[in-house]
Design a protein around this motif. Structure first.
Motif, mmCIF file in Angstrom:
data_model
loop_
_atom_site.group_PDB
_atom_site.id
_atom_site.type_symbol
_atom_site.label_atom_id
_atom_site.label_comp_id
_atom_site.label_asym_id
_atom_site.label_seq_id
_atom_site.Cartn_x
_atom_site.Cartn_y
_atom_site.Cartn_z
ATOM 1 N N TYR A 54 -29.390 0.742 28.131
ATOM 2 C CA TYR A 54 -29.319 1.159 29.540
ATOM 3 C C TYR A 54 -28.162 0.420 30.204
ATOM 4 O O TYR A 54 -27.736 -0.653 29.752
ATOM 5 C CB TYR A 54 -30.635 0.878 30.269
ATOM 6 N N GLU A 55 -27.674 0.983 31.280
ATOM 7 C CA GLU A 55 -26.485 0.442 31.940
ATOM 8 C C GLU A 55 -26.873 -0.343 33.195
ATOM 9 O O GLU A 55 -27.639 0.132 34.019
ATOM 10 C CB GLU A 55 -25.536 1.582 32.315
ATOM 11 N N SER B 145 -26.290 4.652 18.085
ATOM 12 C CA SER B 145 -26.414 3.932 19.358
ATOM 13 C C SER B 145 -26.295 4.923 20.507
ATOM 14 O O SER B 145 -25.324 5.674 20.583
ATOM 15 C CB SER B 145 -25.327 2.862 19.482
ATOM 16 N N TYR B 146 -27.299 4.889 21.395
ATOM 17 C CA TYR B 146 -27.357 5.836 22.500
ATOM 18 C C TYR B 146 -27.361 5.087 23.837
ATOM 19 O O TYR B 146 -27.850 3.953 23.936
ATOM 20 C CB TYR B 146 -28.621 6.693 22.427
ATOM 21 N N LEU B 147 -26.860 5.752 24.856
ATOM 22 C CA LEU B 147 -26.916 5.251 26.236
ATOM 23 C C LEU B 147 -27.740 6.226 27.052
ATOM 24 O O LEU B 147 -27.531 7.441 26.966
ATOM 25 C CB LEU B 147 -25.505 5.132 26.821
ATOM 26 N N VAL C 180 -22.658 13.916 24.739
ATOM 27 C CA VAL C 180 -23.947 14.091 25.418
ATOM 28 C C VAL C 180 -24.860 14.896 24.502
ATOM 29 O O VAL C 180 -24.528 16.014 24.098
ATOM 30 C CB VAL C 180 -23.782 14.802 26.772
ATOM 31 N N VAL C 181 -26.026 14.334 24.176
ATOM 32 C CA VAL C 181 -26.952 15.013 23.267
ATOM 33 C C VAL C 181 -28.162 15.590 23.996
ATOM 34 O O VAL C 181 -28.867 16.450 23.467
ATOM 35 C CB VAL C 181 -27.427 14.057 22.157
ATOM 36 N N PHE C 182 -28.424 15.094 25.224
ATOM 37 C CA PHE C 182 -29.545 15.628 26.019
ATOM 38 C C PHE C 182 -29.187 15.487 27.489
ATOM 39 O O PHE C 182 -28.656 14.462 27.921
ATOM 40 C CB PHE C 182 -30.838 14.864 25.739
ATOM 41 N N ILE D 62 -29.942 11.762 31.248
ATOM 42 C CA ILE D 62 -28.830 12.055 30.339
ATOM 43 C C ILE D 62 -28.894 11.056 29.196
ATOM 44 O O ILE D 62 -29.087 9.854 29.412
ATOM 45 C CB ILE D 62 -27.467 11.958 31.041
ATOM 46 N N LEU D 63 -28.760 11.565 27.972
ATOM 47 C CA LEU D 63 -28.705 10.716 26.787
ATOM 48 C C LEU D 63 -27.430 11.063 26.026
ATOM 49 O O LEU D 63 -27.180 12.236 25.734
ATOM 50 C CB LEU D 63 -29.932 10.957 25.898
#
Length: 571
Positions: A490-491, A526-528, A557-559, A565-566
């Motif tokens: 997460y940011e 690795s996802y954000l 962007v995958v979702f 947003i993922l």
């Protein structure tokens, strides 16, 4: 024939007495069911888990599934088990899997987490399993509040309180199904009050004192803030010290038992916390969490960091946003309500039955301690911090009007009085915040959002109500596409802590990814993740925030939906 008529008349009188005796109980029971159904019908389509609630609930889920008192939200930017500085400029302790132990920012304690873990352990993970314990406590709290309104006041008091509470569902609805814990702490506190009250009229006083202490401990262990209304027992002790000054030995035993009930659960949890932390992370782990608790308590709204300033200028913290807090519960002329609340003890103690005065005193003291801290000490004007005071204030104002209706006038004058009260109330009401309908919907959410800051600071609901559909869609994507060795980051301070327990996965701060030189130590992807406070209708960031962050951090962007947003992170 005359005897038959007399018997029939006697039976009719008996039936009427029975009806009068059971009518309040029937009204209370039906009311609790209706209030509960109203929440359930709202939760089913709209009751998504909010970020803070998910952070809290995640500890209970870990306790149920893994036997660890730990959060899914990791706030450490370094690898390895042990104690480290956190992104909140405090301290945190993590194990080798990234779970964060006894985080101070989780503002509810074992009074919520242990029973919630029990429900998950017995019934498994699921939407309604997560909601079961808060909903059950909500029903219990309503039962007690309604019973007190009738018992200290009368049927009129009960109806006034129920109508008032019904018209402002935003005051209670999020607490009813989320993990915030205020209503659970208040339920335990009121049970403690009631047990103490019963001890005054029962033979086995000692057992009631012990039980009262236990439930008082459960209240404080649920929300530390409830140590404020719990101070009521200090006044009760002084009262007994005066009344029973010739029975010091018996008094000493009773209050020692109450102290035992209060201390045993608290000390048991502290011993458990000490043993877990020292056995896994050494003494430094226990010390780090203690520092985290101290810093969080000092800086997170308690006001203790500025006590010296308050002592020098005791009126410095008073401001209009604290005084006009009754706007949140539909009262436009809030100064009038303050006057009514301040005068209400004179009415209540004049007309209430002698055997009920102690219970009324406890409720007044509890709301007084809560409001005194909020008005004179609390650094923030957040309504949530005095939620229990608002609710108890509404109860005692309703009791006051009910007692006036019952005791002051003849029937004809009563009708005139009621009519005048209705007219006066109509002129005092802030109709913007009222929501009387049974089926609450998206329009209700939008309406609450429009009036959330009506008193100048956070009102009710105190946090956002996220989209259930968006949250469910994200969970489905995780279940289908995100693997055990993948990592999610997460940011900044946007923890998206509602999602991590729902998908049973630790979320890490983004700087941890960079400290690992943009490499996943688990050898997965690795996802954000971005959440509702970063994009969509509940966003609190600048308009260009998402564009900048996604351009600099996201590879693909995958979702995506209106709340979440993922994306895969750039390497």
């Amino acid at each position: 024939m005359i005897g038959l008529k007399t018997k029939t008349a006697t039976q009719e009188k008996t039936s009427k007495k029975t009806l009068r005796a059971y009518l309040p109980a029937l009204i209370i029971s039906v009311s609790v069911i209706v209030f509960l159904l109203r929440v359930i019908f709202f939760v089913a389509p709209y009751g998504a888990v909010e970020q803070d609630s998910g952070w809290l609930m995640g500890v209970a889920k870990n306790l149920a599934l893994r036997g660890i008192y730990a959060s899914y939200t990791n706030t450490i930017t370094q690898e390895g088990a042990g104690a480290f500085p956190s992104i909140h400029d405090r301290f945190s302790v993590q194990d080798g899997n990234g779970y964060s132990y006894f985080p101070a920012a989780v503002s509810v304690g074992p009074g919520y987490i242990v029973p919630e873990a029990g429900f998950i352990r017995v019934f498994g993970s699921g939407w309604w399993q997560y909601r079961a314990w808060p909903l059950l406590c909500y029903a219990g709290l309503l039962l007690l509040l309604f019973s007190f309104a009738w018992w200290i006041g009368n049927l009129s008091s009960l109806l006034i309180f129920e109508v008032w509470l019904w018209l402002i569902p935003q005051l209670t609805i999020q607490f009813a199904y989320e993990a915030f814990g205020e209503h659970i702490a208040l339920l335990n506190l009121l049970i403690s009050f009631f047990l103490y009250y019963l001890s005054l009229y029962k033979k086995r006083k000692y057992l009631f004192y012990l039980a009262a202490g236990l439930f008082l401990s459960f209240s404080i262990l649920t929300k530390t803030l409830f140590a404020l209304p719990a101070a009521t027992f200090a006044v009760l002790f002084l009262r007994e010290l005066w009344i029973y000054r010739q029975e010091r030995k018996s008094l000493f035993i009773r209050w020692c038992l109450l102290a035992v009930g209060l201390l045993v659960p608290y000390l048991s949890f502290e011993v458990y916390r000490f043993l877990v932390l020292t056995s896994q992370f050494g003494y430094i782990g226990w010390e780090a969490i203690n520092k985290d608790i101290f810093l969080n308590t000092r800086d997170a709204g308690s006001g203790i960091s500025n006590l010296s300033d308050i002592l020098h200028a005791p009126l410095a913290r008073i401001n209009e946003r604290k005084i006009n807090i009754w706007l949140d519960v539909g009262i436009q002329q809030y100064l009038v309500l303050w006057a009514i609340l301040l005068l209400s003890p004179f009415v209540v103690f004049k007309f209430v039955a002698p055997n009920k005065k102690v219970l009324a005193l406890m409720l007044y003291l509890a709301l007084a301690f809560s409001f005194l801290w909020f008005i004179f000490i609390a650094p923030n004007e957040w309504s949530r911090h005095v939620w229990q005071g608002i609710l108890l204030g509404m109860l005692m104002v309703s009791v006051t009007f009910g007692l006036l209706i019952q005791n002051t006038f003849t029937l004809r004058v009563k009708l005139v009085y009621i009519a005048l009260c209705v007219i006066a109330t109509a002129s005092m009401v802030n109709y913007q915040v009222l929501e009387p309908k049974f089926f609450l919907d998206q329009h209700s959410i939008d309406k609450w959002r429009a009036v959330q800051y009506i008193h100048g600071s956070d009102g009710f609901p105190h946090v956002a109500i996220f989209s259930m559909a968006d949250q469910q869609a994200l969970i489905s994507y995780f279940n289908a596409h995100i693997h055990q060795d993948d990592r999610v980051y997460y940011e900044g301070g946007f923890l998206v802590a509602e999602v991590s327990p729902l998908v049973d996965k630790v979320f890490y701060p983004l700087n941890r990814y960079f400290n690992n030189e943009e490499f996943n130590p688990d050898n997965g992807s690795s996802y954000l993740i971005f959440g509702p406070y970063q994009q969509g209708p509940w966003s609190i960031v600048a308009p260009d925030y998402m564009h900048i962050k996604m351009a600099s951090l996201c590879d693909q962007v995958v979702f995506r939906n209106s709340s979440y947003i993922l994306c895969t992170l750039k390497e």
